[in-house]
Design a protein around this motif. Sequence first.
Motif, PDB file in Angstrom:
ATOM      1  N   ALA A 156      30.085  60.825  31.023  1.00 44.07           N
ATOM      2  CA  ALA A 156      28.741  60.620  31.692  1.00 44.07           C
ATOM      3  C   ALA A 156      28.207  59.349  32.245  1.00 44.07           C
ATOM      4  O   ALA A 156      28.159  59.237  33.477  1.00 44.07           O
ATOM      5  N   ASP A 157      28.717  58.120  31.888  1.00 40.13           N
ATOM      6  CA  ASP A 157      28.861  56.532  32.519  1.00 40.13           C
ATOM      7  C   ASP A 157      30.006  56.596  32.981  1.00 40.13           C
ATOM      8  O   ASP A 157      29.635  55.820  34.251  1.00 40.13           O
ATOM      9  N   ALA A 183      22.286  55.182  43.785  1.00 40.07           N
ATOM     10  CA  ALA A 183      22.786  55.359  42.447  1.00 40.07           C
ATOM     11  C   ALA A 183      21.590  56.582  42.326  1.00 40.07           C
ATOM     12  O   ALA A 183      22.366  57.095  41.027  1.00 40.07           O
ATOM     13  N   GLU A 184      20.293  57.058  42.788  1.00 37.87           N
ATOM     14  CA  GLU A 184      19.923  58.392  42.679  1.00 37.87           C
ATOM     15  C   GLU A 184      21.133  59.498  43.066  1.00 37.87           C
ATOM     16  O   GLU A 184      21.159  60.385  41.875  1.00 37.87           O
ATOM     17  N   ARG A 185      21.217  59.249  43.659  1.00 37.50           N
ATOM     18  CA  ARG A 185      22.150  60.301  44.300  1.00 37.50           C
ATOM     19  C   ARG A 185      23.587  60.435  43.307  1.00 37.50           C
ATOM     20  O   ARG A 185      24.253  61.769  42.400  1.00 37.50           O
ATOM     21  N   ALA A 186      23.666  59.737  42.542  1.00 33.44           N
ATOM     22  CA  ALA A 186      25.095  59.871  41.725  1.00 33.44           C
ATOM     23  C   ALA A 186      24.932  60.022  40.209  1.00 33.44           C
ATOM     24  O   ALA A 186      25.483  60.579  40.328  1.00 33.44           O
ATOM     25  N   THR A 187      23.422  59.566  39.992  1.00 31.99           N
ATOM     26  CA  THR A 187      23.023  59.611  38.849  1.00 31.99           C
ATOM     27  C   THR A 187      22.811  61.810  38.790  1.00 31.99           C
ATOM     28  O   THR A 187      22.860  62.425  37.454  1.00 31.99           O
ATOM     29  N   ALA A 188      22.272  62.372  40.234  1.00 29.68           N
ATOM     30  CA  ALA A 188      21.371  63.921  39.610  1.00 29.68           C
ATOM     31  C   ALA A 188      23.180  64.923  39.922  1.00 29.68           C
ATOM     32  O   ALA A 188      23.423  65.410  39.216  1.00 29.68           O
ATOM     33  N   SER A 189      24.242  63.495  40.194  1.00 29.21           N
ATOM     34  CA  SER A 189      25.704  64.346  39.802  1.00 29.21           C
ATOM     35  C   SER A 189      25.798  64.351  39.094  1.00 29.21           C
ATOM     36  O   SER A 189      27.104  65.246  37.843  1.00 29.21           O
ATOM     37  N   ILE A 190      25.409  64.325  37.113  1.00 27.03           N
ATOM     38  CA  ILE A 190      26.058  64.139  35.823  1.00 27.03           C
ATOM     39  C   ILE A 190      25.411  65.532  35.467  1.00 27.03           C
ATOM     40  O   ILE A 190      24.222  65.981  35.327  1.00 27.03           O
ATOM     41  N   ASP A 191      26.376  66.075  34.429  1.00 26.40           N
ATOM     42  CA  ASP A 191      25.876  66.912  33.761  1.00 26.40           C
ATOM     43  C   ASP A 191      25.058  66.346  32.743  1.00 26.40           C
ATOM     44  O   ASP A 191      25.268  66.124  32.074  1.00 26.40           O
ATOM     45  N   GLU A 192      24.054  67.086  32.525  1.00 29.97           N
ATOM     46  CA  GLU A 192      23.151  66.688  30.962  1.00 29.97           C
ATOM     47  C   GLU A 192      23.706  66.854  29.907  1.00 29.97           C
ATOM     48  O   GLU A 192      23.471  66.459  28.392  1.00 29.97           O
ATOM     49  N   THR A 193      24.758  68.245  30.046  1.00 30.58           N
ATOM     50  CA  THR A 193      25.823  68.723  28.584  1.00 30.58           C
ATOM     51  C   THR A 193      26.599  67.324  28.164  1.00 30.58           C
ATOM     52  O   THR A 193      27.373  67.336  27.415  1.00 30.58           O
ATOM     53  N   MET A 194      27.064  66.560  29.305  1.00 32.65           N
ATOM     54  CA  MET A 194      27.922  65.880  29.414  1.00 32.65           C
ATOM     55  C   MET A 194      28.180  64.758  27.851  1.00 32.65           C
ATOM     56  O   MET A 194      26.949  64.425  27.629  1.00 32.65           O
TER      57      MET A 194
END
Length: 105
Positions: free
Chosen positions: A87-88, A71-82
């Motif tokens: 993002a979900d 889950a942490e690796r998946a979350t790290a791949s999300i851009d904060e500007t999405m």
Amino acid sequence: MADATPQSTFRGLPLTPEQDAEVRHYIKRQKQHGTPWDTPELAAMLEDMLKPPGNEDEGLGATVDETRAAAERATASIDETMEPIEADEERNAAMETEGMRGPRR
């Protein structure tokens, strides 16, 4: 309700007040139906009360840690500007990808 002590519980067993009440209710119900109360079912009930089955989650520590890492690796791949919905969706897709890869060794 009085505290259950080994002197006051069924056969002097170390039962909680709730367990003692359950045993006594079982015996009362069996007597009301005219059936024997000292049955293998009662013995199994007492055994479960005195020695509950082991914790089924004991071997899950590594699985939980691996899931958390995925889950942490998946979350790290999300851009904060999405956008939140995008993002979900990205996080769900990354989790699916992590799940297909299997556990890391």
